[in-house]
Design an enzyme around this catalytic site. Structure first.
Site, mmCIF file in Angstrom:
data_model
loop_
_atom_site.group_PDB
_atom_site.id
_atom_site.type_symbol
_atom_site.label_atom_id
_atom_site.label_comp_id
_atom_site.label_asym_id
_atom_site.label_seq_id
_atom_site.Cartn_x
_atom_site.Cartn_y
_atom_site.Cartn_z
ATOM 1 N N ASP A 1 17.296 43.365 14.683
ATOM 2 C CA ASP A 1 17.988 43.231 15.719
ATOM 3 C C ASP A 1 19.099 44.605 15.631
ATOM 4 O O ASP A 1 19.275 44.992 14.376
ATOM 5 C CB ASP A 1 18.841 41.895 15.838
ATOM 6 C CG ASP A 1 19.364 41.782 17.437
ATOM 7 O OD1 ASP A 1 18.861 40.881 17.803
ATOM 8 O OD2 ASP A 1 20.266 42.336 17.642
ATOM 9 N N THR B 1 13.180 31.709 34.375
ATOM 10 C CA THR B 1 14.545 32.068 34.173
ATOM 11 C C THR B 1 14.950 31.097 33.088
ATOM 12 O O THR B 1 14.759 29.927 33.015
ATOM 13 C CB THR B 1 15.216 31.845 35.444
ATOM 14 O OG1 THR B 1 14.629 32.744 36.463
ATOM 15 C CG2 THR B 1 16.648 32.199 35.453
ATOM 16 N N LYS C 1 8.011 44.669 32.751
ATOM 17 C CA LYS C 1 7.168 43.328 32.069
ATOM 18 C C LYS C 1 5.906 43.501 32.600
ATOM 19 O O LYS C 1 4.845 42.700 31.797
ATOM 20 C CB LYS C 1 7.921 42.136 32.535
ATOM 21 C CG LYS C 1 9.418 41.748 32.014
ATOM 22 C CD LYS C 1 9.160 41.915 30.534
ATOM 23 C CE LYS C 1 10.623 41.502 29.852
ATOM 24 N NZ LYS C 1 10.321 41.585 28.019
ATOM 25 N N ASN D 1 10.227 40.608 20.701
ATOM 26 C CA ASN D 1 11.114 39.795 21.701
ATOM 27 C C ASN D 1 12.112 40.660 22.220
ATOM 28 O O ASN D 1 12.566 40.617 23.309
ATOM 29 C CB ASN D 1 11.430 38.633 20.913
ATOM 30 C CG ASN D 1 12.597 38.057 21.820
ATOM 31 O OD1 ASN D 1 12.170 37.304 22.780
ATOM 32 N ND2 ASN D 1 13.723 38.056 21.524
ATOM 33 N N ASP E 1 16.908 49.647 15.986
ATOM 34 C CA ASP E 1 17.021 49.930 17.220
ATOM 35 C C ASP E 1 15.530 50.114 17.920
ATOM 36 O O ASP E 1 14.959 51.219 17.211
ATOM 37 C CB ASP E 1 18.059 51.112 17.743
ATOM 38 C CG ASP E 1 17.964 51.472 19.188
ATOM 39 O OD1 ASP E 1 17.188 51.041 19.838
ATOM 40 O OD2 ASP E 1 18.892 52.431 19.484
ATOM 41 N N VAL E 2 15.095 49.465 18.621
ATOM 42 C CA VAL E 2 13.674 49.623 19.067
ATOM 43 C C VAL E 2 13.420 50.689 19.844
ATOM 44 O O VAL E 2 12.361 51.001 19.901
ATOM 45 C CB VAL E 2 13.082 48.275 19.653
ATOM 46 C CG1 VAL E 2 13.040 46.969 18.759
ATOM 47 C CG2 VAL E 2 13.810 47.894 20.748
ATOM 48 N N TYR F 1 13.039 45.822 36.062
ATOM 49 C CA TYR F 1 12.630 44.646 35.174
ATOM 50 C C TYR F 1 11.159 44.211 35.241
ATOM 51 O O TYR F 1 10.574 44.033 34.062
ATOM 52 C CB TYR F 1 13.653 43.503 35.390
ATOM 53 C CG TYR F 1 13.515 42.632 34.353
ATOM 54 C CD1 TYR F 1 13.789 42.655 32.916
ATOM 55 C CD2 TYR F 1 12.904 41.241 34.589
ATOM 56 C CE1 TYR F 1 13.628 41.634 32.035
ATOM 57 C CE2 TYR F 1 12.621 40.428 33.396
ATOM 58 C CZ TYR F 1 12.973 40.581 32.163
ATOM 59 O OH TYR F 1 12.598 39.662 30.963
ATOM 60 N N SER G 1 7.289 38.138 30.991
ATOM 61 C CA SER G 1 8.278 37.348 32.107
ATOM 62 C C SER G 1 7.444 37.074 33.269
ATOM 63 O O SER G 1 6.371 37.496 33.395
ATOM 64 C CB SER G 1 9.139 37.985 32.360
ATOM 65 O OG SER G 1 9.912 37.711 33.626
#
Length: 257
Positions: free
Chosen positions: A40, A183, A155, A80, A53-54, A151, A138
């Site tokens: 993270d 959600t 996804k 994730n 940092d991805v 977004y 998502s």
């Protein structure tokens, strides 16, 4: 993090594991016996936490290597980490498009690329067993949601990437699946609600669009991820598991006033 249970002996790496779905997943995997490392930007108080940092390849490679060494290998990768965006195609500037796609899509690419040698080694060390990758996708990948153009595009790419990865690595004994939450009551959604003109009304509206009438919990998504990561899902790959309160497939009649 580690414990005893059905995932005992497995070594798992969770990106974005310091909050929300990632934290719930890391906690559940550990509770079921896996040894868990968290990647993270700020791993917080994770027992095995690594700063990464991805969106930065060198950062990812360094963190994954350190996590694999601490765990003694990697059997499960949970991709994730991700960020959100609100708006139509007219609202988000190019810079934001690049940023969200870089984190949500290329972040999976970078982390998986770094973890693959360890996942392959895990398969070779346990004949007949498989390694697992679970991507957090998502409902936005499969349903048209207002004010979520960027977004949703990111996804949708995650869903297609999951299927392609599953095809590429199935004969190596690496299963690749994704979860499609509706959600979820996470810190990000909480910030969106806080910014609304009427947070209570907005929360009620978000809950009402799911047939169950409420937001999904992070723990419910974590349970789906844990299943896909477990030996119980040994014949499951290339699958998107919806955890959306029925939002994707159900079409209920309106409730009469």
């Amino acid at each position: 993090m580690s414990g005893r249970g059905e995932l005992a002996g497995l070594r798992a790496l969770v990106t974005g594991g310091a909050s929300g779905i990632g934290l719930a997943t890391a906690t559940l995997l550990a509770g079921r016996g896996a040894r868990v490392a968290v990647l993270d930007l700020d791993p917080g108080g994770a027992e095995l936490g690594f700063t990464a940092d991805v969106s930065d390849d060198a950062s990812v490679r360094t963190a994954v290597a350190a996590a694999a060494e601490a765990l003694g290998g990697i059997d499960v990768l949970v991709n994730n980490a991700g960020i959100g965006a609100v708006g139509t195609v007219a609202d988000n500037p190019d810079e934001q498009w690049h940023r969200v796609l870089d984190v949500n899509v290329l972040g999976i690419v970078r982390t998986t690329r770094a973890a693959l040698p360890h996942l392959r080694a895990a398969v070779l060390s346990r004949p007949g067993a498989s390694a697992a990758i679970v991507n957090t996708c998502s409902i936005a990948a499969t349903a048209g949601l207002p004010q979520r153009a960027l977004y949703s595009a990111s996804k949708g790419a995650v869903l297609s990437l999951t299927l392609a990865m599953a095809a590429d690595h199935v004969r190596e004994g690496i299963r690749v699946n994704c979860v499609n939450p509706g959600t979820v009551d996470t810190p990000w959604v909480g910030r969106l609600l806080d910014a609304a003109d009427d947070p209570a009304t907005e929360r009620a509206a978000l809950g009402a669009r799911q047939p169950t009438g409420r937001l999904v919990t992070a723990e419910e998504v974590a349970a789906a991820i844990a299943y896909l990561a477990s030996p119980a899902a040994a014949s499951t790959t290339g699958t998107a598991l919806a955890v959306d309160g029925g939002m994707h497939g159900l079409r209920l009649r309106p409730v009469a006033p």
